[in-house]
Design an enzyme around this catalytic site. Sequence first.
Site, PDB file in Angstrom:
ATOM      1  N   HIS A 201       0.898  -1.231  -0.055  1.00 44.10           N
ATOM      2  CA  HIS A 201      -0.057  -0.097   0.010  1.00 44.10           C
ATOM      3  C   HIS A 201       0.951   1.377  -0.086  1.00 44.10           C
ATOM      4  O   HIS A 201       0.700   2.257  -0.836  1.00 44.10           O
ATOM      5  CB  HIS A 201      -1.050  -0.070   1.354  1.00 44.10           C
ATOM      6  CG  HIS A 201      -1.844   1.144   1.360  1.00 44.10           C
ATOM      7  ND1 HIS A 201      -1.405   2.171   2.128  1.00 44.10           N
ATOM      8  CD2 HIS A 201      -3.002   1.598   0.850  1.00 44.10           C
ATOM      9  CE1 HIS A 201      -2.162   3.383   2.017  1.00 44.10           C
ATOM     10  NE2 HIS A 201      -3.375   2.790   1.168  1.00 44.10           N
TER      11      HIS A 201
ATOM     12  N   CYS B  33      -5.359   0.729 -16.325  1.00 43.74           N
ATOM     13  CA  CYS B  33      -5.149   1.759 -15.276  1.00 43.74           C
ATOM     14  C   CYS B  33      -4.552   0.942 -13.927  1.00 43.74           C
ATOM     15  O   CYS B  33      -4.431   1.666 -12.821  1.00 43.74           O
ATOM     16  CB  CYS B  33      -6.467   2.387 -14.773  1.00 43.74           C
ATOM     17  SG  CYS B  33      -7.759   1.390 -14.125  1.00 43.74           S
TER      18      CYS B  33
END
Length: 880
Positions: free
Chosen positions: A458, A835
């Site tokens: 993350h 994306c």
Amino acid sequence: MANKWVYMFSEGDMTMRNLLGGKGANLAEMTNIGLPVPQGFTVTTEACTQYYEDGRQINDEIMAQIMDGVKKMEEINGKKFGDSENPLLVSVRSGARASMPGMMDTILNLGLNDDVVATMIKGNPDPTFERFVYDSYRRFIQMFSDVVMEVGKKYFEQLIDKMKEEKGVKYDVDLTAQDLKILAEQFKAEYKNQLGKDFPSDPVEQMKLAVEAVFRSWDNPRANVYRRDNDIPYSWGTAVNVMPMVFGNLNNESGTGVAFTRDPATGENKLMGEFLINAQGEDVVAGVRTPMPIAQMEQEFPEAYAEFVKVCDTLENHYHDMQDMEFTVENKKLYMLQCRNGKRTAPAALKIACDLVDEGHKTEEEAVAMIDPRNLDTLLHPQFDAAELKKATPIGKGLGASPGAACGKVVFTAEDAVEWAERGEKVVLVRLETSPEDITGMKSAQGILTVRGGMTSHAAVVARGMGTCCVSGCGDIVMDEENKKFELAGKTYTEGSEISIDGTTGNIYDGLIPTVDATIAGEFGRVMAWADKYRKLKVRTNADTPADAKKARELGAEGIGLCRTEHMFFEEDRIAAFREMICSDTVEEREEALAKILPYQQGDFEALYEALEGNPVTIRFLDPPLHEFVPTEEADIKKLAEAKGKSVEEIKAIIDSLHEFNPMMGHRGCRLAVTYPEIAKMQTSAVIRAAINVKKNHPDWTVEPEIMIPLVGDVKELKNVKDVVVATADAEIAAAGVEMKYEVGTMIEIPRAALTADQIATEAEFFCFGTNDLTQMTFGFSRDDAGKFLDAYYDAKIYESDPFAKLDQTGVGQLMEMAVEKGKKVRPSLHCGICGEHGGDPSSVEFCHKIGLDYVSCSPFRVPIARLAAAQAAIADKSK
Ligand code: ADP
Ligand code: MG
Ligand code: MG
């Protein structure tokens, strides 16, 4: 005919680098254009592959061809390998297809033994010559022991140091013939001591062992790491070059040097390099003596220097690129030992590319093709002041997860980062790992340092997205988050301690190293303008905020390919309302909570449309599982309980009920909209109202919302959500009494969606490949956990790279290609993009070009990289 494993230099040329390696192909090419190259031969990269297939040994056929090459070399050079009267000494040098400086091994002065040494000296009683012979001999024993037999260099260096101390001299060159003779004896004794056998005196045996050692060095750990970092396939193998020695250590009329035809740091068009008199091989770079700048060679060896300058010219005119060269002068005569296109910094790459176009060496397309897109990264972020960095020593190392440099005071929580930053402090956020809740804190920090997590954790993904420097996965840190302290390299760091981190190298430093802002030089713009001229793919950005969008536009983004709406929910006022929504019992309650969020979302979208000035914006609806939004702190839980008129226990029960065993594959994506259509309704209203307002203010802009439904696996799922979106959107448009076009499309990120793309395309007006999830679901492992085993997979040669960083073209790519084809068949107007993180990875961008996507979308700081990579793909395609 049997396989041809060996090529004389005169048989090869520069186009044969796959077979001969870069060094071999260029030695052949230099031979062909008449430059002074000692004539030898190359053992092919295929022989290397064969060596591994044969269980790491050279078979008789290859060995026979090598000895045949030696024979030809003897004829050309008029010397004899292994002969003591007129010995041919050789170097055995590695050389792969792509240059891997310093990664593999080379052995010099091979062919020496006691007999050869004795006869050489007898034939030439000059004491300088005797010294040279023993110098070469001790070098050979040392290199052979180190490279071939893997006896550490240090044993020999210790002996040299001892000898120098005894003799009271500082440099190797000050040792006499006698000293070196003794050293050679000591080296042989050390060899026997370490290995329990005599140093091999048979030159043919030396040759075989040396060639094997070079092949073996292809698989050494540092070469493996280098290859992974540089996208070089393991399967290529290395070639081996065998050539006659020329002796820079013969006397003071000799020497060795390395040089670049242009400055590799700045690109300036002037000869750069270093030269060392009476020296051999790596002495120049090894730092035993300080070499002289190349210009000074002109005074010492005027003829050789003049010839060298001519050679530089010839080479640049031949290769049309900056050359990196290795050469030796023996008795005032110049010999070329290597040339290659020189490695260079990003600013130098841009300057050289522009200069080569202006000088007529390259076309614009060729100039665009010669720049490594990955290099551009370093131009876009703050950097450490180079002089200051030189003085600093790292105290630890993690992964360089997001490039740039940062220094500041240590803070341990996102809240502290925000608070300290508001006070005007520069902070580095240090965490075990980060979570979505930390996002505002991450934005406030100069840099982020985490103990856990890989390149796609993350922290890494978000930091790259924000263009914030991040070092992740520094396992050496002993973290005590609770007490706000950590230990590293024997020192305890507490809140406010000063550190610096380098997101490019992963290095961590004690104290503050000043940084300087990145400057975008004039050449940068020029090269990017060329890139834009030739590329076919559009480049969009993944941006969630107007600030990110603005940055991306500055860097050339042509739209937003992915706006993740969930990040908007984490801000102060909204998270409360969103939590109330989650803890609601009825549709009405949920709608009431959502109504509070609607104006915020609408405002966010308006700002985005403003920032994009009429360029397309794809907005993805809520994606993550709800448990990511619920409070963890007692105080927040209490606040929520009060707001909902529920007890703390009831709220906790709701939170518990949101627990999932596999959140990645849980109640998320469009499943949220299927269960709670009112969320999709609210988001649709916000998007459409925002678009209508912005269009009103800017009638000349094209504002056509693209609404993207995430995590679809079945066309009926998509239809279900799309019906809600369309009904809401049409009602909003009708109510406003305006005309507005909009599109509803989907992410393709579940393998089933790719497999049934023809069905999905009946409802979807566009596809966007969410390759983070698609990779995760196709491989069946989560990107947050892959770090635990990827290293073992690299070591075992199962994977060559991280599939979350570099698109797996064989598997995931196949799904993409198929989905595009199936989708377009059903709906020819379907537009497709990507994306995932891969949208900013050059090799993945090339693949996207190949399968006919319309655009790639990547984080703002990767936009220039994607533009360049897209141009390179188009140019390569055209030249095919
Ligand atoms: P690397 O790929 O690590 O640069 P090389 O094979 O180029 O290794 O060899 C390193 C150095 O050894 C060369 O730069 C050169 O100075 C020296 N060297 C190699 N071959 C010879 C040779 N035939 N004669 C003299 N010096 C040599
Ligand atoms: Mg070299
Ligand atoms: Mg996804």
